[in-house]
Design a protein around this motif. Sequence first.
Motif, PDB file in Angstrom:
ATOM      1  N   THR A  27     103.752  29.629  43.299  1.00  0.00           N
ATOM      2  CA  THR A  27     105.145  29.329  42.951  1.00  0.00           C
ATOM      3  C   THR A  27     106.107  29.782  44.050  1.00  0.00           C
ATOM      4  O   THR A  27     107.309  29.781  43.858  1.00  0.00           O
TER       5      THR A  27
ATOM      6  N   GLU B   1     105.500  25.698  44.454  1.00  0.00           N
ATOM      7  CA  GLU B   1     106.143  25.401  45.740  1.00  0.00           C
ATOM      8  C   GLU B   1     105.120  25.033  46.803  1.00  0.00           C
ATOM      9  O   GLU B   1     105.426  24.328  47.742  1.00  0.00           O
TER      10      GLU B   1
ATOM     11  N   SER C 208     107.638  21.456  47.429  1.00  0.00           N
ATOM     12  CA  SER C 208     108.913  21.552  46.736  1.00  0.00           C
ATOM     13  C   SER C 208     109.738  20.286  46.944  1.00  0.00           C
ATOM     14  O   SER C 208     110.702  20.039  46.241  1.00  0.00           O
TER      15      SER C 208
ATOM     16  N   SER D 159     103.331  23.937  36.895  1.00  0.00           N
ATOM     17  CA  SER D 159     104.525  23.183  36.516  1.00  0.00           C
ATOM     18  C   SER D 159     105.286  22.767  37.769  1.00  0.00           C
ATOM     19  O   SER D 159     104.831  22.974  38.892  1.00  0.00           O
ATOM     20  N   ASN D 160     106.470  22.203  37.584  1.00  0.00           N
ATOM     21  CA  ASN D 160     107.311  21.801  38.720  1.00  0.00           C
ATOM     22  C   ASN D 160     107.738  22.992  39.553  1.00  0.00           C
ATOM     23  O   ASN D 160     108.324  22.829  40.609  1.00  0.00           O
ATOM     24  N   GLU D 161     107.473  24.188  39.041  1.00  0.00           N
ATOM     25  CA  GLU D 161     107.872  25.396  39.750  1.00  0.00           C
ATOM     26  C   GLU D 161     106.988  25.665  40.970  1.00  0.00           C
ATOM     27  O   GLU D 161     107.339  26.463  41.829  1.00  0.00           O
TER      28      GLU D 161
END
Lengths: 206, 432
Positions: free
Chosen positions: B165, B33, B47, B29-31
């Motif tokens: 992440t 990094e 990020s 997901s967008n999580e």
Amino acid sequence: MESTNCPSCGAGLNLFSPLTKLVVCAHCGSIVSIREDKLSIKGKQSGLAPTVSGLQIGQSGELEKKRFTVLGRVRYKYDEGHWDEWHLRFNDGSECWLSEDEGEFCLEQPAKPSKRFRSISEVELGETIQIGSWNGSVDEKNSAECVGFEGELPEEFDVGDKIAYAEGSGDSNQMFTLEEDEGGVICFLGKWVPLATVTSNTGSKF
Amino acid sequence: MSDSIINPSPDLRRIACQSCGGNINLRGSNEVEMVVCGSCGSQLDISSDEHKIIGKSEGFRSRSFLGIGSQGTLRGIKCEVIGRIRYRQDTLYVWDEFLLYSPEIGYRWLVWENNHFTLLAPTKNKPNQKPSSLSYQKTVNVGNFTFTVFEKASAEITEVEGELTWIAKIKDRMEMIDAINPPQIYCIEWNSKEIEYFIGSYVTQEEIVKGFGLKQSLPSPIGVYPCQPFVTSPSVQAMSATGWIFSSVFVFLLGWAIIAGGGSTVISTSFSGQDLLTGVESQEFPILKANTICKAVFSANVQNAWAWFDIDVVKTDEGEVLDFGEQVSYYTGVEGGESWSEGSQRTSQVFKITDPGQYKLKITGTGGQGESMQEGFTGYNGSITIYRDVVLFRYFVCGLIVALFLPLLQLLRKSLFEHNRWASEEDDDEDE
């Protein structure tokens, strides 16, 4: 809601809060500072990557049985990752910060810890922090940098602003943040908020 | 992590490596990094939109049975392997942690060590003690559970691939505590900036093979894993439980036999040693049932002497049906200033009378005394008492031994299992 225009591109700027000090033009990305009703351009801001939740500026929802509108967002980055601070305005006129980190939300309010710190360097990892009758311990002590913002914000931010912070949690569904600013260390007590309780104005869940 | 909120799975995103230009597929997901380019090993910070190169990973030397992008269903949750980190503790222990992403519940870690597996999830439940105060085999409470500290160590990241992440760099170090309550494990990980808590449980190889649809079986697990539960087949469990039930029954019967199984007295005859030279007959006594178990208790006040009794069991109208003998001997003395004794002035023998009827005993005997112990000694008085309907508890003892065999074997196996679980850590602890 007050309407004005971007001093850079002339696009409409809808200001939802009378407390707004900074707004980013959604059209051209200009950072507009608001001081005594005077608008001045501070620079330009490129778009921010979306968050895990997909929450967006202008969305409405409900938290703790109060309707809110999302006014702005600030993103902070630290060595191992990043988090976002959403600025919310409730229908009763109150405003607050909602943190989003690793897909979870935390609703924060200013708090007074029993022990005062002058700087984050005084805080120890694992140290117990007492806020009223609640106890938590420090899980993280770090520094972060503001890497961007969007929407309406109640204070001025600059990309590159650095903050030293510590945060932790306790047995209950609460957490705290200690942040170093010019006047010393300020504290926020937060409560983890399941996103399922934050419903959009269309009734769907983010 | 019931209140963890993860957005529905994003579509597969694709970015270009800033170093080699190769395509990188993003599965999380967008999580997420950080991602490691599968082509050149560059570590990219994703990020922000800049996708800065923050380091380089040489990549894993060997391919794993779970490659990046492997999809499966674990514990009922559909997930995908999106990243992998290898840790090394000292020079001895190496393990891999696979980052699993599920749009439904978020992120989980699948730990793979010595072909054992553990599934970990972050938790906000903290221990009731500071991590720094925890030591080997100390108990720690977390919520309603009690864990025992199994290991306190430090580890270093040696290899990384796929998406993470957080930003992990080669040679990043962390301190860690593993506490166990099999099959559960509670992990505390920290560095100079952050403490994190994880809770998880042991996952069998069968779950991995079935969950990810692996075609080949996995190598056998090595040793006993810290949170590995002691498992036996349902049939052995059932047999063991049955064994415990029967054991309880036999213990009860044994107790009953000891307390109430002594039978009832039918006759008691006294005599002197002189009487036995010519023989003594007891009173008649009735036996009411076939195959009656009786017990003869002999006593004689011999002192540094012995007495031998010959018993004929005689049915009144048929004659002798049974004969047996028994000796009573008792010796005492003082040697080197300490007194000693040997034997007893009392003994017993069990016998069975097969037919009901009237019976009597014919008792003859002899004795011996002195250093020669020669026969002819008659200076004692004795008696014989017959008990009827005696319960023999030796059968219950045999039954108890048989019934306890499997349960005790299981206890032994479990004890060895627990010994092996802690053996390596005890060695390490001693080394420290």
